[in-house]
Design an enzyme around this catalytic site. Structure first.
Site, PDB file in Angstrom:
ATOM      1  N   GLN A  40       0.819  -1.229   0.000  1.00 13.27           N
ATOM      2  CA  GLN A  40       0.000   0.000   0.000  1.00 13.27           C
ATOM      3  C   GLN A  40       0.847   1.271   0.000  1.00 13.27           C
ATOM      4  O   GLN A  40       0.510   2.240  -0.679  1.00 13.27           O
ATOM      5  CB  GLN A  40      -0.930  -0.028   1.220  1.00 13.27           C
ATOM      6  CG  GLN A  40      -1.939   1.092   1.241  1.00 13.27           C
ATOM      7  CD  GLN A  40      -2.835   1.009   2.482  1.00 13.27           C
ATOM      8  OE1 GLN A  40      -2.859  -0.019   3.169  1.00 13.27           O
ATOM      9  NE2 GLN A  40      -3.559   2.063   2.762  1.00 13.27           N
ATOM     10  N   VAL A  65      -4.950   1.164  -3.796  1.00 11.55           N
ATOM     11  CA  VAL A  65      -6.115   0.945  -4.667  1.00 11.55           C
ATOM     12  C   VAL A  65      -7.148   2.063  -4.577  1.00 11.55           C
ATOM     13  O   VAL A  65      -8.077   2.106  -5.369  1.00 11.55           O
ATOM     14  CB  VAL A  65      -6.784  -0.434  -4.404  1.00 11.55           C
ATOM     15  CG1 VAL A  65      -5.790  -1.572  -4.568  1.00 11.55           C
ATOM     16  CG2 VAL A  65      -7.448  -0.496  -3.031  1.00 11.55           C
ATOM     17  N   TYR A 160     -19.592  -5.761  12.007  1.00 14.36           N
ATOM     18  CA  TYR A 160     -18.971  -5.864  10.669  1.00 14.36           C
ATOM     19  C   TYR A 160     -19.547  -4.772   9.747  1.00 14.36           C
ATOM     20  O   TYR A 160     -18.866  -4.293   8.834  1.00 14.36           O
ATOM     21  CB  TYR A 160     -19.201  -7.269  10.103  1.00 14.36           C
ATOM     22  CG  TYR A 160     -18.190  -7.685   9.071  1.00 14.36           C
ATOM     23  CD1 TYR A 160     -16.816  -7.646   9.333  1.00 14.36           C
ATOM     24  CD2 TYR A 160     -18.596  -8.142   7.814  1.00 14.36           C
ATOM     25  CE1 TYR A 160     -15.890  -8.044   8.386  1.00 14.36           C
ATOM     26  CE2 TYR A 160     -17.671  -8.545   6.866  1.00 14.36           C
ATOM     27  CZ  TYR A 160     -16.321  -8.491   7.161  1.00 14.36           C
ATOM     28  OH  TYR A 160     -15.410  -8.888   6.210  1.00 14.36           O
ATOM     29  N   LYS A 167     -18.480  -6.669   1.299  1.00 20.65           N
ATOM     30  CA  LYS A 167     -18.192  -8.067   0.925  1.00 20.65           C
ATOM     31  C   LYS A 167     -19.338  -8.645   0.078  1.00 20.65           C
ATOM     32  O   LYS A 167     -19.093  -9.466  -0.806  1.00 20.65           O
ATOM     33  CB  LYS A 167     -17.965  -8.938   2.163  1.00 20.65           C
ATOM     34  CG  LYS A 167     -16.690  -8.603   2.943  1.00 20.65           C
ATOM     35  CD  LYS A 167     -15.413  -8.824   2.149  1.00 20.65           C
ATOM     36  CE  LYS A 167     -14.173  -8.704   2.993  1.00 20.65           C
ATOM     37  NZ  LYS A 167     -12.937  -8.621   2.207  1.00 20.65           N
ATOM     38  N   LEU A 199      -4.258  -7.648  11.416  1.00 22.75           N
ATOM     39  CA  LEU A 199      -4.484  -6.216  11.687  1.00 22.75           C
ATOM     40  C   LEU A 199      -5.905  -5.815  11.313  1.00 22.75           C
ATOM     41  O   LEU A 199      -6.612  -5.183  12.090  1.00 22.75           O
ATOM     42  CB  LEU A 199      -3.515  -5.374  10.846  1.00 22.75           C
ATOM     43  CG  LEU A 199      -2.083  -5.226  11.313  1.00 22.75           C
ATOM     44  CD1 LEU A 199      -1.315  -4.347  10.336  1.00 22.75           C
ATOM     45  CD2 LEU A 199      -2.043  -4.623  12.722  1.00 22.75           C
TER      46      LEU A 199
HETATM   47  P1  NAD Z   1      -4.288  -7.460   6.974  1.00 19.29           P
HETATM   48  O1  NAD Z   1      -4.454  -6.254   7.819  1.00 19.29           O
HETATM   49  O2  NAD Z   1      -3.128  -8.322   7.229  1.00 19.29           O
HETATM   50  O3  NAD Z   1      -4.304  -7.069   5.438  1.00 19.29           O
HETATM   51  C1  NAD Z   1      -5.118  -6.032   4.930  1.00 19.29           C
HETATM   52  C2  NAD Z   1      -4.366  -5.421   3.769  1.00 19.29           C
HETATM   53  O4  NAD Z   1      -5.197  -4.463   3.101  1.00 19.29           O
HETATM   54  C3  NAD Z   1      -3.099  -4.673   4.215  1.00 19.29           C
HETATM   55  O5  NAD Z   1      -1.957  -5.208   3.576  1.00 19.29           O
HETATM   56  C4  NAD Z   1      -3.340  -3.259   3.726  1.00 19.29           C
HETATM   57  O6  NAD Z   1      -2.160  -2.624   3.253  1.00 19.29           O
HETATM   58  C5  NAD Z   1      -4.313  -3.502   2.589  1.00 19.29           C
HETATM   59  N1  NAD Z   1      -5.015  -2.287   2.184  1.00 19.29           N
HETATM   60  C6  NAD Z   1      -5.945  -1.576   2.884  1.00 19.29           C
HETATM   61  N2  NAD Z   1      -6.275  -0.466   2.187  1.00 19.29           N
HETATM   62  C7  NAD Z   1      -5.547  -0.485   1.034  1.00 19.29           C
HETATM   63  C8  NAD Z   1      -5.422   0.388  -0.066  1.00 19.29           C
HETATM   64  N3  NAD Z   1      -6.103   1.548  -0.137  1.00 19.29           N
HETATM   65  N4  NAD Z   1      -4.593   0.042  -1.089  1.00 19.29           N
HETATM   66  C9  NAD Z   1      -3.865  -1.102  -1.033  1.00 19.29           C
HETATM   67  N5  NAD Z   1      -3.933  -1.975  -0.009  1.00 19.29           N
HETATM   68  C10 NAD Z   1      -4.762  -1.670   1.018  1.00 19.29           C
HETATM   69  O7  NAD Z   1      -5.660  -8.262   7.159  1.00 19.29           O
HETATM   70  P2  NAD Z   1      -6.243  -9.621   6.558  1.00 19.29           P
HETATM   71  O8  NAD Z   1      -7.210 -10.101   7.567  1.00 19.29           O
HETATM   72  O9  NAD Z   1      -5.161 -10.520   6.107  1.00 19.29           O
HETATM   73  O10 NAD Z   1      -7.087  -9.105   5.316  1.00 19.29           O
HETATM   74  C11 NAD Z   1      -6.947  -9.645   4.003  1.00 19.29           C
HETATM   75  C12 NAD Z   1      -8.326  -9.887   3.384  1.00 19.29           C
HETATM   76  O11 NAD Z   1      -8.929 -10.991   4.045  1.00 19.29           O
HETATM   77  C13 NAD Z   1      -9.299  -8.719   3.514  1.00 19.29           C
HETATM   78  O12 NAD Z   1     -10.076  -8.643   2.329  1.00 19.29           O
HETATM   79  C14 NAD Z   1     -10.198  -9.159   4.663  1.00 19.29           C
HETATM   80  O13 NAD Z   1     -11.468  -8.554   4.635  1.00 19.29           O
HETATM   81  C15 NAD Z   1     -10.264 -10.640   4.361  1.00 19.29           C
HETATM   82  N6  NAD Z   1     -10.742 -11.496   5.447  1.00 19.29           N
HETATM   83  C16 NAD Z   1     -10.180 -11.406   6.690  1.00 19.29           C
HETATM   84  C17 NAD Z   1     -10.640 -12.231   7.712  1.00 19.29           C
HETATM   85  C18 NAD Z   1     -10.055 -12.129   9.105  1.00 19.29           C
HETATM   86  O14 NAD Z   1     -10.676 -12.631  10.042  1.00 19.29           O
HETATM   87  N7  NAD Z   1      -8.895 -11.547   9.284  1.00 19.29           N
HETATM   88  C19 NAD Z   1     -11.664 -13.162   7.460  1.00 19.29           C
HETATM   89  C20 NAD Z   1     -12.209 -13.259   6.181  1.00 19.29           C
HETATM   90  C21 NAD Z   1     -11.746 -12.413   5.181  1.00 19.29           C
END
Ligand code: NAD
Length: 267
Positions: A40, A65, A160, A167, A199
């Site tokens: 990012q 993004v 959420y 989503k 995070l």
């Molecule tokens: P994470 O915090 O490790 O990763 C989130 C990422 O989003 C970060 O790398 C951040 O830099 C990026 N991001 C946010 N805004 C951005 C922007 N403007 N441009 C580019 N990048 C951007 O958290 P995570 O849980 O690994 O999240 C990854 C995906 O998994 C997300 O879509 C999240 O909704 C989804 N998800 C997470 C969970 C959970 O419980 N953690 C469950 C289901 C789905």
């Protein structure tokens, strides 16, 4: 282990070693894939670099993004730069989302217009822009586009809020993109993961309750580890899933299949 040997892909969304994107990257690299990354901003690059080194990857690009197409770090310009190093790509993993933390608590009804638009732009529409930009790089032999969702797209989960709405939009996009890109042999799918301690996950108020409740209810009695999400991504980015598109594949220990949990699960 060489299911991914000869395959090249872009991983978007590594914030640190606990990120789902990193869990996926690790499994794909272990199975022979050659990976490039996007981050990012410079702050995220610092944390990404040692992780990339550990899998001998040296290709990464800044991409926020939320930037419009004319910005140097936009999705569109990132893919232009990307195409100067690789003229073909086999898969893209989109594992990123954002919403104002202040609105990931309390009631959805209080969602601001600004945060609604921003959350849907970053968390949902970015995947459509990425799909369009990746298309020329997948035009000769097809490919796989993968994103991450959560059960909050289908049913409510505490706090959420607008992320659930984002989503839902993302999951609907998957089906339309799958239809549009199917003739080009490009498959479009999502993994709907159970709660993972990251995070982004911690930004949702009451995450601890959701985490505990999910593992108590899930038939497997646990929330997925990065390895489990990564293994499912291996399936969806490889030829193992060559007949699969427009699919939301759940990696949640079976949580989605339960209507009323067993009483003993709460004793
Ligand atoms: P994470 O915090 O490790 O990763 C989130 C990422 O989003 C970060 O790398 C951040 O830099 C990026 N991001 C946010 N805004 C951005 C922007 N403007 N441009 C580019 N990048 C951007 O958290 P995570 O849980 O690994 O999240 C990854 C995906 O998994 C997300 O879509 C999240 O909704 C989804 N998800 C997470 C969970 C959970 O419980 N953690 C469950 C289901 C789905």
């Amino acid at each position: 282990m060489s299911i991914m040997r000869g395959k090249k892909g872009l991983i978007m969304g590594v914030a640190n070693e606990r990120s789902i994107a990193w869990g996926i990257a690790k499994i794909l690299a272990d199975n022979g894939a050659e990976l490039a990354f996007s981050y990012q901003n410079e702050g995220f690059k610092k944390r990404l670099t040692p992780l990339m080194n550990s899998i001998k990857s040296d290709k990464c690009f800044e991409c926020d993004v939320s930037k419009t197409a004319d910005d140097v770090n936009s999705i569109e310009n990132m893919f232009k730069k990307f195409s100067t190093i690789w003229n073909e790509i086999d898969f893209v993993v989109h594992a990123l989302a954002y919403s104002d933390k202040e609105e990931l608590k309390g009631k959805y009804v209080n969602c601001s217009r600004e945060n609604f638009l921003n959350s849907l732009d970053i968390s949902a529409f970015s995947f459509t822009r990425i799909s369009k930009s990746a298309l020329p790089l997948m035009s000769s032999k097809g490919g796989s586009l993968l994103t991450l969702s959560y059960i909050g797209a289908e049913r409510t989960t505490p706090n959420y809020n607008v992320m659930g709405v984002a989503k839902s939009a993302l999951e609907a996009s998957i089906k339309y993109l799958a239809m549009d890109l199917g003739k080009s042999k490009i498959r479009v799918n999502a993994l709907s993961a159970g709660p993972v301690k990251t995070l982004a996950g911690a930004a949702i108020s009451g995450a601890r309750h959701v985490f505990r409740y999910s593992e108590n209810v899930a038939p497997l009695n646990f929330n997925p580890q990065l390895k489990e999400v990564g293994n499912a991504a291996l399936y969806l980015t490889s030829e193992l899933s060559s007949g699969v598109t427009g699919n939301i594949h759940r990696v949640d220990g079976g949580f989605h299949s339960v209507a009323i949990p067993k009483q003993e699960n709460f004793e």
